[in-house]
Design an enzyme around this catalytic site. Structure first.
Site, PDB file in Angstrom:
ATOM      1  N   SER A  31       0.756  -1.407  -0.104  1.00  0.00           N
ATOM      2  CA  SER A  31      -0.069   0.132   0.122  1.00  0.00           C
ATOM      3  C   SER A  31       0.753   1.350  -0.059  1.00  0.00           C
ATOM      4  CB  SER A  31      -1.009   0.036   1.235  1.00  0.00           C
ATOM      5  OG  SER A  31      -1.479  -1.195   1.460  1.00  0.00           O
ATOM      6  N   HIS A  53      -2.383  -3.146  -6.656  1.00  0.00           N
ATOM      7  CA  HIS A  53      -2.967  -2.751  -5.265  1.00  0.00           C
ATOM      8  C   HIS A  53      -4.374  -2.824  -5.209  1.00  0.00           C
ATOM      9  CE1 HIS A  53      -3.853   0.362  -2.204  1.00  0.00           C
ATOM     10  NE2 HIS A  53      -3.183  -0.568  -1.230  1.00  0.00           N
ATOM     11  N   GLU A  72      -5.161  -0.378  -8.365  1.00  0.00           N
ATOM     12  CA  GLU A  72      -4.106   0.514  -8.674  1.00  0.00           C
ATOM     13  C   GLU A  72      -3.062  -0.001  -9.383  1.00  0.00           C
ATOM     14  OE1 GLU A  72      -4.767   4.381  -5.600  1.00  0.00           O
ATOM     15  OE2 GLU A  72      -3.854   2.610  -4.960  1.00  0.00           O
ATOM     16  N   ASN A  81      -4.743   5.816  -1.225  1.00  0.00           N
ATOM     17  CA  ASN A  81      -4.081   5.866   0.397  1.00  0.00           C
ATOM     18  C   ASN A  81      -3.514   7.195   0.730  1.00  0.00           C
ATOM     19  OD1 ASN A  81      -5.196   3.075   0.895  1.00  0.00           O
ATOM     20  ND2 ASN A  81      -3.162   2.265   0.929  1.00  0.00           N
TER      21      ASN A  81
END
Ligand code: NAD
Length: 596
Positions: A121, A142, A154, A192
């Site tokens: 992440s 991701h 992602e 994130n």
């Protein structure tokens, strides 16, 4: 020629890995699922079967499909089992040295043409890739939590990832029914990077006892329509994982102190409170791994027991103002059975407000939500006036006049002279300190903030803002009133932005900064937040709806009060406002709304 993916590997079957296995197997791929020990393997198997059984119970998966899905998964201990996979995705804990060790080992074990992917992440995919002899075949994939549900992936391309590897992984995402955004290797990628500052801020609010966990979560769910509150989401992510992500983002992302993990997080992780997976985090769960929250010593008492002694009886309510908020609030109180005295600055304004309330109530009748009798009764409860003197014997006054401190202070000084002792005086301000208004009266203990959301008849949330002088009786009364109105009242301290705006606007501002830095496009950022985090609107859609000028003003207030460098308004936001691009209302903001 594009690669054929027939068998894939997943390393680490924790919160993410087990979900990723499910995604692959559901879409017809054979999966080698690898863990570090028999016990961990068994936990992964239990998570997978639990999730697929739930899907069957909900009618989302046929039993035969589930059996076929599970038959595609080969559970193994040790990386050697991955010798024949076409792609492997790693989902072990967020530590660079661990991931580098695993990648070096995967490089040795896997076929030379296999793609090696990480689900990290926040760590650098580039740094992970250089542990192998094939950094051009290393990529970030991701997934979002829960992986079987969230649509976004992602895809993280480093400076050495081959174009064909990127294209093959994008095609794979499509086969999995996911929407991918392809981006470069930056801490936190899109989602994130925007999410974790907000989550950490929410933990900080809880740690400072600014509001309870239930109230912080309810505020973001009901005030912004988010699928989960921030503390419940932290529990889902896992506090150890969240801690590592924040810590890496702090170190890699320019040492923004908003990413320095809140001290409470470290304490909770050390104490083994990891969230859902350990059965306890911010909340307590039925058992480890269960999504079901059970009451604990912090759970507030329900119903009448929640109301403190000394709650004052409220029957007659004065509402001062004639704008959107005042009009909505008059309707809310009248519908809930209160006698309402509306005070505006003149008969003409009263007539207009009355008309708007009638129209709104009529809409309720047309939609079958309100009977004609109830509509007439609600209208019958409202008295229209142009003088504050009529508020002499009301039990509660809700002020919703223009957002200017001098005006509000003068009004509260007048109310102090006119109203009877024991009245609760409330302001709906969204940005001014409630204590300033309270101190314009001789009875600050009776003054409180009641921050309704627009449109008041629809939005279920009210922020109840307690100053350092507000009495317990006044807060208890405000809570009881909100309950009678059918609203969720969340109690918070008297700080700029209260709960919702303080948590929401810095996130929107961060999105503008990300766009400004050309890391991604407005469309991809909006997708990332909607499909990766389940937000009802992306940040740029929301900014255009709220108004860029309004957003800038709120962000400035937050910055001025808290002096947090990360809260400084994004220059791009300021420029757009200066240019008159204010969002939908002016036809153009981040997007052009004049073209269809
Ligand atoms: N939790 C989230 O919401 C989330 C979302 C997206 C991405 N991620 C990322 O996914 C990765 C995994 O996070 P998580 O939350 O699933 O962690 P987790 O702690 O729930 O699971 C990690 C798993 O890895 C296993 N493991 C540890 N060492 C291993 C080894 N040497 N070989 C094989 N297995 C090993 C552990 O036994 C454990 O089951 C991290 O990089 C994290 O940043 C997490």
């Amino acid at each position: 020629m594009a690669r054929e993916f027939t068998r894939v590997g997943v390393v680490g079957l924790g919160t993410m890995g087990a979900g990723i296995v499910e995604v692959f197997a559901r879409n017809g791929l054979d999966v080698t699922a690898v863990e570090i020990s028999e016990a961990a393997l068994e936990r992964g198997r239990v998570t997978l079967t639990g999730s697929t059984d739930r899907a069957v119970a909900k009618g989302k998966l046929a039993e035969a499909e589930r059996d076929a899905l599970l038959a595609r998964v080969d559970f193994r201990v040790g990386l050697d089992a991955l010798h024949d996979v076409d792609l492997v995705i790693e989902a072990v804990p967020e530590h660079l040295d661990l991931k580098q060790r695993i990648f070096a080992e995967l490089d040795r074990v896997c076929k030379p043409e296999a793609i090696l992917a990480t689900n990290t992440s926040s760590l650098s995919v580039t740094e992970i890739s250089v542990a192998t002899s094939r950094p051009n075949q290393v990529i970030g994939i991701h997934f979002f939590n829960p992986a079987p549900v969230m649509k976004l992936v992602e895809v993280v391309r480093t400076v050495v990832t081959s174009a064909d590897v990127v294209a093959d992984v994008e095609a794979l995402c499509e086969r999995l029914g996911k929407v991918d955004v392809t981006i470069s290797d930056r801490a936190g990628f899109i989602a994130n990077a925007l999410l974790f500052g907000y989550l950490n801020h929410a933990v900080g609010m809880f740690e400072a006892r600014y509001a309870t966990r239930e109230d912080i979560d309810a505020a973001m769910k009901l005030g912004c329509g988010l699928p989960m509150g921030p503390l419940a989401l932290m529990d889902l992510i896992g506090l150890d994982t969240a801690y590592e992500i924040l810590d890496t983002m702090y170190r890699r992302g320019g040492r923004d102190r908003r990413h320095a993990p809140a001290p409470l997080l470290k304490q909770m992780v050390t104490a083994g409170l990891l969230g859902r997976k350990s059965g306890r985090g911010f909340y307590t769960y039925e058992r480890p791994g269960s999504p079901k929250v059970v009451p604990d010593e912090y759970t507030p008492p329900a119903g009448d027991a929640a109301l403190a002694d000394g709650t004052r009886a409220i029957a007659k309510v004065g509402v001062v103002g004639s704008g959107t908020m005042a009009t909505g609030i008059i309707e809310v109180f009248a519908k809930a059975g209160y006698e309402v005295i509306s005070v505006t600055r003149g008969a003409e304004k009263s007539a207009k407000v009355c008309e708007t309330v009638k129209t709104s109530l009529n809409k309720g009748v047309v939609r079958g939500k309100l009977s004609e009798t109830d509509r007439d009764a609600a209208l019958g409860r409202i008295t229209w006036s142009a003088t504050l003197d009529h508020l002499a014997d009301v039990d509660l006054v809700v002020e919703a006049v223009i957002e200017e401190l001098s005006v509000k202070k003068a009004l509260f000084a007048s109310l102090d002279e006119i109203c009877k002792p024991g009245v609760v005086l409330a302001t709906t301000t969204s940005s001014l300190p409630v204590i300033d208004v309270a101190m314009a009266t001789q009875r600050p203990a009776d003054v409180i903030g009641l921050h309704f959301f627009n449109p008041a008849p629809i939005m279920p949330l009210v922020e109840i803002v307690r100053t350092i002088r507000t009495s317990a009786e006044t807060s208890a009364t405000a809570r009881a009133v909100c309950a009678t109105l059918g609203k969720t009242g969340v109690v918070c301290g008297d700080r700029s932005g209260f709960i919702v705006n303080a948590l929401l606007f810095p996130y929107l501002n961060d999105a503008v900064r990300m766009l400004e830095a050309s890391y991604s496009t407005a469309d991809d950022i909006d997708y990332a937040m909607k499909l990766g985090c389940g937000y009802p609107m992306g940040p740029f859609e929301l900014l255009d709806v709220v108004g860029l000028d309004v957003s800038l003003a709120i962000q400035r207030e937050l910055y001025l009060e808290l002096r947090e460098p990360g809260f400084a308004p994004a220059p791009l936001l300021e420029h757009l406002v200066t240019a008159g691009y204010l969002g939908r209302k002016s036809g153009r903001g981040f997007r052009d709304h004049t073209r269809r």
